[in-house]
Motif scaffolding. Structure first.
Motif, short mmCIF file in Angstrom:
data_model
loop_
_atom_site.label_atom_id
_atom_site.label_comp_id
_atom_site.label_asym_id
_atom_site.label_seq_id
_atom_site.Cartn_x
_atom_site.Cartn_y
_atom_site.Cartn_z
N ALA A 76 0.83 -1.21 0.00
CA ALA A 76 0.00 0.00 0.00
C ALA A 76 0.87 1.26 0.00
O ALA A 76 0.57 2.24 -0.70
N GLY A 77 1.96 1.24 0.77
CA GLY A 77 2.86 2.38 0.79
C GLY A 77 3.54 2.62 -0.54
O GLY A 77 3.69 3.77 -0.98
N VAL A 78 3.93 1.55 -1.20
CA VAL A 78 4.59 1.68 -2.51
C VAL A 78 3.60 2.20 -3.54
O VAL A 78 3.94 3.06 -4.37
N PHE A 79 2.36 1.69 -3.51
CA PHE A 79 1.34 2.20 -4.43
C PHE A 79 1.16 3.70 -4.24
O PHE A 79 1.10 4.45 -5.21
N ALA A 80 1.06 4.12 -2.98
CA ALA A 80 0.85 5.54 -2.69
C ALA A 80 2.03 6.38 -3.18
O ALA A 80 1.85 7.51 -3.65
N ALA A 81 3.24 5.83 -3.09
CA ALA A 81 4.42 6.57 -3.54
C ALA A 81 4.37 6.85 -5.04
O ALA A 81 4.92 7.85 -5.51
N LEU A 82 3.71 5.96 -5.81
CA LEU A 82 3.59 6.19 -7.25
C LEU A 82 2.75 7.42 -7.56
O LEU A 82 2.81 7.95 -8.67
N ALA A 83 1.94 7.86 -6.60
CA ALA A 83 1.08 9.03 -6.80
C ALA A 83 1.73 10.32 -6.35
O ALA A 83 1.13 11.39 -6.48
#
Length: 474
Positions: free
Chosen positions: A336-343
């Motif tokens: 979830a943290g990595v996904f958010a970093a893509l944004a």
């Protein structure tokens, strides 16, 4: 002579790679297909939605067919049909022919996934499935990641027709190997075919997938979408009520009484929604905002495949030591943290930042996906494996469609603008990525209900079922 156990792994891997690849390989080519057929992009999107709708419609009957006619016969028949439909897709001369060929391809693909997994899990007992993680990761998560770059490469340097032609030699070789090397297993069915369940569940899944696929582009209040969504949901509720009451249901929903299997099935929905959603929206961000080509957009997610390959090694070593809960829950938090970093603003403008984050997506989410799948089926008895795999696959497929629809809806609601040559605002795409991160984060709470202990081997290694011993010695 090749042993039946190894033959199952080879044929299963080939078939599932084809099926998994076809779920995403067409995405980068939709604009090119629309131009070739002089059709709007929204019409070309029918090529992808037709595949997903027909795939979902075939899922309810897959478990029953495998039990009734034999997993080998149904699996290889579906694989042969999938291969022929792939050739027909590549030879299509207009959009209508292509869509109809994709429908046939989707119907065959809907049978391939649950019956193939049933074949594999009946061949290998629970304590050996951890070792199969290297195989399981390829079709369930690696192929969807490889689809966009391969689709962009073939479209840019050959033609979109080769997106389908690549399946033909692989499928033909897999069918021939399966005919010679795989043993048949007919579990048998009790009672009559659940026609009522079939007539309720099949259109329900097809209509819901159609509504989710076209809702963001056509509008959720348009007559076709609204009717499909409401009718599909009503049929689904009726199907659930019927399945719970039927003596011999088409879908054995009572399997969800098994806590571990129920948790794994719920996690399959959330992780599939997050993965398919981000694989859908991030290449669009690359093309619409930065003006990247289809190949560049596809390559932006390619490092995820490398992370998934490493994840198979991680699960193989850590699951027996940590157990499903301690491995899956932290992995989902990290994902979830990595996904958010893509944004994060400006991240998409740094090629190396994107590559690093996509690699981490594959590593941490792949670890969670494999752990969930192995642990969820550890206590499912072989006679119920076909039903369990069919239900699991239905939920996972709907999860993927839901993730794509959610991402597309966010982009549309926040004001998609610009064109394929760049110039759009990044905000809507970044918001959609955050939605996929929230879906994965929600899975963390569910993962806390996974068991602590990993699947254990039988008390004595020599206590192998008679039919497995016979296959091993063949």
């Amino acid at each position: 002579m090749l042993s039946p156990r190894i033959a199952v792994v080879i044929v299963y891997t080939a078939a599932m790679c084809m099926n998994g690849l076809d779920s995403t390989i067409v995405n980068p080519a939709l604009l090119t297909i629309a131009r070739d057929f002089d059709a709007p992009v929204s019409a070309a999107n029918t090529v992808e939605v037709a595949f997903l709708v027909s795939l979902a419609a075939a899922l309810p009957v897959a478990g029953w067919l495998g039990d009734r006619f034999g997993t080998k016969r149904v699996f290889l028949g579906a694989l042969a049909l999938f291969t022929l439909a792939s050739a027909a897709c590549g030879l299509s001369q207009d959009l209508t022919a292509l869509v109809l060929s994709r429908v046939v391809q989707g119907l065959a693909g809907g049978l391939l996934t649950p019956v193939g997994m049933t074949l594999l899990f009946r061949t290998y007992p629970p304590h050996e499935r951890v070792k199969l993680s290297k195989v399981l990761i390829v079709p369930t998560a690696l192929m969807p990641a490889l689809g966009p770059p391969l689709g962009g490469l073939l479209t840019q340097h050959l033609s979109w027709h080769w997106l389908f032609f690549v399946n033909v030699p692989i499928g033909a070789a897999a069918v021939l190997l399966g005919l010679v090397g795989i043993r048949e297993h007919v579990e048998g069915t009790e009672g009559r075919f659940d026609l009522t369940g079939f007539l309720l569940a099949t259109p329900a899944l097809g209509l819901l997938t159609y509504a989710l696929g076209f809702g963001p582009s056509h509008g959720w209040t348009s007559p076709s979408i609204a009717v499909s969504g409401v009718l599909g949901l009503a049929l689904l509720v009726a199907a659930v009520v019927h399945q719970l009451r039927a003596a011999t249901p088409l879908l054995e929903l009572k399997l969800l009484a098994d806590k571990v299997y129920a948790v794994a099935t719920g996690l399959a929905l959330l992780t599939s929604a997050g993965l398919m959603g981000v694989l859908f929206v991030f290449p669009l961000l690359y093309q619409a905002v930065l003006g990247a080509s289809a190949l560049d957009a596809g390559l932006s997610v390619f490092p995820e495949a490398l992370g998934l390959m490493l994840a198979s090694q991680v699960v193989d070593r850590l699951l027996p030591r940590l157990g499903p809960r301690l491995l899956a829950a932290p992995a989902l938090v990290l994902a979830a943290g990595v996904f958010a970093a893509l944004a994060v603003p400006a991240v998409a403008e740094s090629a190396w930042a994107v590559r690093g984050l996509m690699f981490l997506v594959g590593l941490v989410l792949g670890t969670a996906v494999l752990t969930i799948q192995i642990a969820g089926f550890a206590d499912v008895a072989p006679p119920r494996m076909g039903q369990a795999m069919g239900l699991f696959t239905i939920v996972r497929t709907l999860g993927g469609a839901l993730g794509i629809a959610a991402a597309a809806a966010v982009v549309g609601a926040l004001g998609e603008s610009g064109d394929a040559h760049g110039g759009a605002e990044a905000g809507p795409y970044q918001a959609a990525i955050l939605v996929t991160a929230a879906l994965v984060a929600l899975g963390t709470l569910v993962a806390l209900r996974m068991p602590r202990e990993a699947p254990a081997p039988p008390p004595f290694d020599d206590e192998v079922p008679e039919h497995e011993a016979a296959e091993s010695s063949a």
